[in-house]
Each structure stands twice: as structure tokens, then as C-alpha cells.
Scaffold this motif. Structure first.
Motif, PDB file in Angstrom:
ATOM      1  N   LEU A  54      35.722   0.553  83.021  1.00 23.36           N
ATOM      2  CA  LEU A  54      36.696   0.913  84.050  1.00 23.36           C
ATOM      3  C   LEU A  54      36.676   2.388  84.406  1.00 23.36           C
ATOM      4  O   LEU A  54      37.042   2.755  85.525  1.00 23.36           O
ATOM      5  CB  LEU A  54      38.105   0.513  83.588  1.00 23.36           C
ATOM      6  CG  LEU A  54      38.291  -0.960  83.215  1.00 23.36           C
ATOM      7  CD1 LEU A  54      39.715  -1.212  82.726  1.00 23.36           C
ATOM      8  CD2 LEU A  54      37.958  -1.861  84.402  1.00 23.36           C
ATOM      9  N   GLY A  55      36.296   3.256  83.504  1.00 19.29           N
ATOM     10  CA  GLY A  55      36.303   4.677  83.813  1.00 19.29           C
ATOM     11  C   GLY A  55      36.057   5.509  82.577  1.00 19.29           C
ATOM     12  O   GLY A  55      36.219   5.044  81.447  1.00 19.29           O
ATOM     13  N   ASN A 112      24.969   4.833  82.178  1.00 20.02           N
ATOM     14  CA  ASN A 112      25.115   3.916  83.313  1.00 20.02           C
ATOM     15  C   ASN A 112      23.794   3.182  83.508  1.00 20.02           C
ATOM     16  O   ASN A 112      22.862   3.693  84.115  1.00 20.02           O
ATOM     17  CB  ASN A 112      25.488   4.715  84.564  1.00 20.02           C
ATOM     18  CG  ASN A 112      25.489   3.872  85.837  1.00 20.02           C
ATOM     19  OD1 ASN A 112      25.454   2.640  85.785  1.00 20.02           O
ATOM     20  ND2 ASN A 112      25.530   4.536  86.983  1.00 20.02           N
ATOM     21  N   TRP A 121      24.440  -2.457  90.474  1.00 20.06           N
ATOM     22  CA  TRP A 121      25.855  -2.101  90.493  1.00 20.06           C
ATOM     23  C   TRP A 121      26.088  -0.684  89.966  1.00 20.06           C
ATOM     24  O   TRP A 121      27.232  -0.267  89.802  1.00 20.06           O
ATOM     25  CB  TRP A 121      26.652  -3.117  89.678  1.00 20.06           C
ATOM     26  CG  TRP A 121      26.532  -4.508  90.233  1.00 20.06           C
ATOM     27  CD1 TRP A 121      27.311  -5.079  91.213  1.00 20.06           C
ATOM     28  CD2 TRP A 121      25.562  -5.496  89.888  1.00 20.06           C
ATOM     29  NE1 TRP A 121      26.885  -6.357  91.487  1.00 20.06           N
ATOM     30  CE2 TRP A 121      25.805  -6.640  90.692  1.00 20.06           C
ATOM     31  CE3 TRP A 121      24.505  -5.525  88.978  1.00 20.06           C
ATOM     32  CZ2 TRP A 121      25.032  -7.791  90.599  1.00 20.06           C
ATOM     33  CZ3 TRP A 121      23.729  -6.673  88.885  1.00 20.06           C
ATOM     34  CH2 TRP A 121      23.997  -7.791  89.687  1.00 20.06           C
ATOM     35  N   GLN A 152      28.268   1.498  92.233  1.00 25.68           N
ATOM     36  CA  GLN A 152      29.695   1.196  92.129  1.00 25.68           C
ATOM     37  C   GLN A 152      30.295   1.836  90.886  1.00 25.68           C
ATOM     38  O   GLN A 152      31.368   2.439  90.931  1.00 25.68           O
ATOM     39  CB  GLN A 152      29.907  -0.316  92.102  1.00 25.68           C
ATOM     40  CG  GLN A 152      29.525  -1.025  93.391  1.00 25.68           C
ATOM     41  CD  GLN A 152      29.725  -2.530  93.294  1.00 25.68           C
ATOM     42  OE1 GLN A 152      30.040  -3.075  92.236  1.00 25.68           O
ATOM     43  NE2 GLN A 152      29.549  -3.218  94.412  1.00 25.68           N
ATOM     44  N   PHE A 153      29.592   1.704  89.762  1.00 27.48           N
ATOM     45  CA  PHE A 153      30.103   2.296  88.524  1.00 27.48           C
ATOM     46  C   PHE A 153      30.170   3.813  88.637  1.00 27.48           C
ATOM     47  O   PHE A 153      31.141   4.442  88.191  1.00 27.48           O
ATOM     48  CB  PHE A 153      29.236   1.884  87.339  1.00 27.48           C
ATOM     49  CG  PHE A 153      29.636   2.535  86.044  1.00 27.48           C
ATOM     50  CD1 PHE A 153      30.759   2.098  85.357  1.00 27.48           C
ATOM     51  CD2 PHE A 153      28.909   3.593  85.526  1.00 27.48           C
ATOM     52  CE1 PHE A 153      31.143   2.705  84.163  1.00 27.48           C
ATOM     53  CE2 PHE A 153      29.288   4.199  84.331  1.00 27.48           C
ATOM     54  CZ  PHE A 153      30.405   3.750  83.654  1.00 27.48           C
ATOM     55  N   SER A 154      29.140   4.412  89.244  1.00 25.69           N
ATOM     56  CA  SER A 154      29.111   5.874  89.351  1.00 25.69           C
ATOM     57  C   SER A 154      30.281   6.391  90.190  1.00 25.69           C
ATOM     58  O   SER A 154      30.850   7.450  89.888  1.00 25.69           O
ATOM     59  CB  SER A 154      27.774   6.333  89.943  1.00 25.69           C
ATOM     60  OG  SER A 154      27.649   5.947  91.311  1.00 25.69           O
ATOM     61  N   GLU A 155      30.651   5.653  91.231  1.00 25.77           N
ATOM     62  CA  GLU A 155      31.812   6.053  92.019  1.00 25.77           C
ATOM     63  C   GLU A 155      33.095   5.954  91.196  1.00 25.77           C
ATOM     64  O   GLU A 155      33.997   6.801  91.294  1.00 25.77           O
ATOM     65  CB  GLU A 155      31.916   5.180  93.271  1.00 25.77           C
ATOM     66  CG  GLU A 155      30.823   5.425  94.295  1.00 25.77           C
ATOM     67  CD  GLU A 155      30.981   4.561  95.531  1.00 25.77           C
ATOM     68  OE1 GLU A 155      31.989   3.812  95.596  1.00 25.77           O
ATOM     69  OE2 GLU A 155      30.113   4.627  96.404  1.00 25.77           O
ATOM     70  N   ARG A 156      33.169   4.913  90.366  1.00 28.51           N
ATOM     71  CA  ARG A 156      34.365   4.687  89.562  1.00 28.51           C
ATOM     72  C   ARG A 156      34.593   5.814  88.568  1.00 28.51           C
ATOM     73  O   ARG A 156      35.728   6.124  88.213  1.00 28.51           O
ATOM     74  CB  ARG A 156      34.228   3.350  88.826  1.00 28.51           C
ATOM     75  CG  ARG A 156      35.504   2.779  88.255  1.00 28.51           C
ATOM     76  CD  ARG A 156      35.260   1.405  87.670  1.00 28.51           C
ATOM     77  NE  ARG A 156      34.667   0.494  88.656  1.00 28.51           N
ATOM     78  CZ  ARG A 156      33.684  -0.346  88.409  1.00 28.51           C
ATOM     79  NH1 ARG A 156      33.149  -0.409  87.196  1.00 28.51           N
ATOM     80  NH2 ARG A 156      33.223  -1.131  89.358  1.00 28.51           N
ATOM     81  N   VAL A 157      33.502   6.431  88.114  1.00 23.66           N
ATOM     82  CA  VAL A 157      33.650   7.502  87.117  1.00 23.66           C
ATOM     83  C   VAL A 157      33.564   8.886  87.755  1.00 23.66           C
ATOM     84  O   VAL A 157      33.494   9.897  87.039  1.00 23.66           O
ATOM     85  CB  VAL A 157      32.594   7.361  86.003  1.00 23.66           C
ATOM     86  CG1 VAL A 157      32.768   6.036  85.288  1.00 23.66           C
ATOM     87  CG2 VAL A 157      31.167   7.504  86.532  1.00 23.66           C
TER      88      VAL A 157
END
Length: 382
Positions: free
Chosen positions: A177-178, A198, A203, A206-211
Motif C-alpha cells: 500500500l505504501g 518494486n 503494474w 502504479q506501485f511507483s506512483e503509490r509510493v
């Protein structure tokens, strides 16, 4: 015990990074929001190729991987036993054929030879001796004795088994989640760790934006046909010379090129297609027809072999066609290992070694600079 590193993504790249780190004594936990090895890795063909890469950083990484895979598999057999470490490794070699534009194929092979690749230009009659079922319309061919194939799900799960044997943990159905100082927030609670990798494949963006550290990784869809069990055999991994152009292209629209190979199960895999359609997983009949039509042109006898099924998946596409491997200077403790597109299976062994080298401060197996995250094609300007 608190892990040193949490790898987010239990596909072949995440598994290879986790294995290489655990082999060096690093405590590793691998998490995946789904089933380990159940995403892009499960939709792969198992390519371990030098033949489709021009001289440059990706070819250097591929050469390191091709050299490492047999040694790594021997280590896994010693650790886990032969039965648990069976990945269907087949050093069958590759055959790239031209039905036209033979000069371009010869020139490409010549450039590869200058980079140390064994690429043997052979005649059409030589190609038919290697593959008797080929069309007689072949005008020239290049034999790549170092191309190989493995079963990608078996490879990933074997790497993960080694991580667990060394005391690491692999957890499915856990979403990342972060990142917070000191660790990673997940759907199952907070994981204390010193670093997060990562390895989310398509995906990863998407994960990189979330963190809070976005990278430009996009999904690129591909489809593969699988025939029923058949006595029709293809001895090598065979593809037409158009495949290299399709791999190197950045076009979003549909591109197809012929790739044909047999499996140990007695089926034949037929690819390949590439298109950027987001995460739309619709199976389009015209794509399947185009793959079948081109395969029959290369191997006319396939017209009598029924197709049993088709499957598709998403490849992690970077605009400059290079993986992203290494630390992210924007978020302390964040690392990336993604962007391998359709070459992840073949590049996994080298990628895992490079991540471990960089993490531990060892001399890197290849120059890491071309794969850094802070390059303009991957990291948006801020």
C-alpha cells in the motif's frame, strides 16, 4: 524475524532478486497481491534469448543471464534436490529465418558477433536440415546456439523455494500500500524492513506512483497460441526476422511476428503479438488468426495441427526498451527491478545478480548506469 528487504512482486524478476539476495545472506520477504508466479510470468513462453537483441546494455545483461542460468540452476538443484528444482531447461538453440530481406538479417547477425554473440549465418538448405518442416521459401537463416528455453512458472517457484529454504518468506494475497520510514504498509499490516524492491512488472508504474516515485512503465499485451499434443516437432526456437523489429518498436498498435517452438509436453507454442491497450485483456480473434496465418507460412504442416487454447498477458514496457534496475534517489530504501517487457525470463538471472551486487556494494555483473531509474525516458520531469 524482521526482513532486510521486502520484494513486492513474486514473478520471475522478483523471485530472481529475492534468490540472489538470500544467497548472499540477506533476509528477504516476498509479497504478491495475487498468486506467486501467477501474473506476467504465467503468461510467458520461457525465452532465454540473445538472438533478438542488438549490441548494447540489454544484450550485455542477456549475456550475463545466459551465462548465469545454468550455474544458478545447478545451485538450486544442490539446495533443493533435482525433483523440486526441475524447470525444464532446454539449451535448444535458436533459428532466425528470413523469407525476404536476407541482407538485413545478415547485417544484424554481424553486429551481434562484434559484441561476442555466437550467430552463425547459414544457408537455406542448412536451415531445412536443422528444421525439416520449415517452408522451402526460406532465403537465409542465422543459428544461435546459445538461445535456450525454460518453463517460467517452474523457474519462478523454484527460485522462491530457495528463498524459503534459506529462511525467507513468500506471501501471496498481500497488497503493498505504501512506503513509510522503516518499512512497507501492506494489506496485512506494517512490514519493518530496510529496503523495498518494486518488482511489480506491468503494474510497477502504479506501485511507483503509490509510493511517491513515479516511473513510466506501461503494460504491453501479448498473446500465445497453444496447439494440442502433436507428433509435429520444432527442434529449435524458430522465428522470422521481423520479430526483432517488433521487439524494438515502440508503436502502440498491433504488431505480430512468427515465433514457433515445441514444449516438453508435446504441444507447440505460437506467438507473438504486441500492442499497448492498457490492461484490457480482451482476447481478439483477428489477433489469433494473424498469429496462426503467419505460423503456417513458416511451417506449412501446422495447418493440420489443431489449436487447443490461447492465453495472453501483459509485459512491462519502458519507452526506451531498457529495464529499470537499481535504487531510486527520490525515496530512501526504494529499489526497482522492472521494465523487461518480453525478455524478463531470460534477463531474470542477470537482473537478480545485478540487484544483489548493487545492494551489497559488490562489483556489478554489468554496467548499471544504463538501467538507472533517473533517466528521462523513465522518470517524468518534476
Amino acid at each position: 524475524m524482521q526482513p532486510d528487504v521486502v520484494v513486492v512482486g513474486a514473478g520471475i524478476i522478483g523471485a530472481a532478486c529475492a534468490e540472489a539476495l538470500s544467497a548472499a545472506g540477506v533476509r528477504v520477504t516476498v509479497i504478491d497481491r495475487g498468486t506467486p508466479a501467477g501474473g506476467t510470468t504465467a503468461a510467458g513462453e520461457g525465452n532465454v534469448l540473445l538472438s533478438d537483441k542488438p549490441p548494447g546494455p540489454e544484450l550485455a545483461l542477456a549475456q550475463a543471464s545466459v551465462a548465469r542460468w545454468p550455474k544458478l540452476l545447478a545451485t538450486l538443484r544442490d539446495l533443493l534436490g533435482s525433483e523440486q528444482a526441475e524447470v525444464e531447461w532446454d539449451a535448444k538453440g535458436g533459428l532466425v529465418v528470413a523469407l525476404e530481406h536476407a541482407e538485413a538479417l545478415a547485417e544484424f547477425a554481424d553486429h551481434q558477433r562484434s559484441a561476442g554473440v555466437r550467430a552463425d549465418l547459414i544457408t537455406a538448405s542448412d536451415a531445412l536440415e536443422l528444421e525439416p518442416n520449415l517452408t522451402p521459401d526460406v532465403t537465409a537463416a542465422v543459428h544461435y546456439p546459445d538461445d535456450a528455453q525454460l518453463q517460467p512458472v517452474l523457474a519462478a517457484t523454484t527460485l522462491l523455494a530457495a528463498v524459503k529454504r534459506r529462511g525467507g518468506e513468500v506471501r501471496g494475497d498481500v497488497a503493498a500500500l505504501g512506503i513509510r520510514p522503516g518499512g512497507l504498509r501492506t494489506s496485512e499490516g506494517f512490514l519493518n524492513c530496510g529496503a523495498v524492491i518494486n518488482a511489480c512488472g506491468p503494474w510497477a508504474g502504479q506501485f511507483s506512483e503509490r509510493v511517491g516515485a513515479p516511473i513510466n512503465i506501461q503494460p504491453r499485451r501479448g498473446v500465445v497460441l497453444v496447439t494440442s499434443h502433436t507428433p509435429f516437432t520444432v527442434r529449435h526456437k524458430v522465428y522470422d526476422a521481423d520479430y526483432v523489429g517488433a521487439v524494438e518498436s515502440g508503436a502502440a498498435d498491433l504488431q505480430t511476428s512468427t515465433v514457433v517452438e515445441s514444449t516438453r509436453a508435446g504441444t507447440i507454442l505460437i506467438g507473438s503479438s504486441r500492442e499497448r491497450v492498457g490492461f484490457d485483456d480482451t482476447m481478439r480473434v483477428p489477433v489469433l488468426r494473424e498469429l496462426a496465418r503467419k505460423a503456417v507460412r513458416l511451417f506449412p504442416g501446422l495447418a493440420r495441427v489443431p489449436v487447443m487454447r490461447a492465453y495472453g498477458g501483459f509485459r512491462p514496457y519502458a519507452p526506451d526498451h531498457l529495464p529499470v534496475i537499481g535504487p531510486d534517489p527520490r525515496v530512501p530504501g526504494l529499489w526497482h527491478a522492472t521494465g523487461h517487457e518480453g525478455a524478463g525470463i531470460g534477463l531474470a538471472a542477470g537482473t537478480g545478480q545485478l540487484i544483489a551486487d548493487l545492494f551489497l556494494g559488490r562489483p556489478p555483473v554489468v554496467d548499471p548506469l544504463p538501467f538507472r531509474v533517473d533517466r528521462p525516458e523513465v522518470t517524468p520531469c518534476t
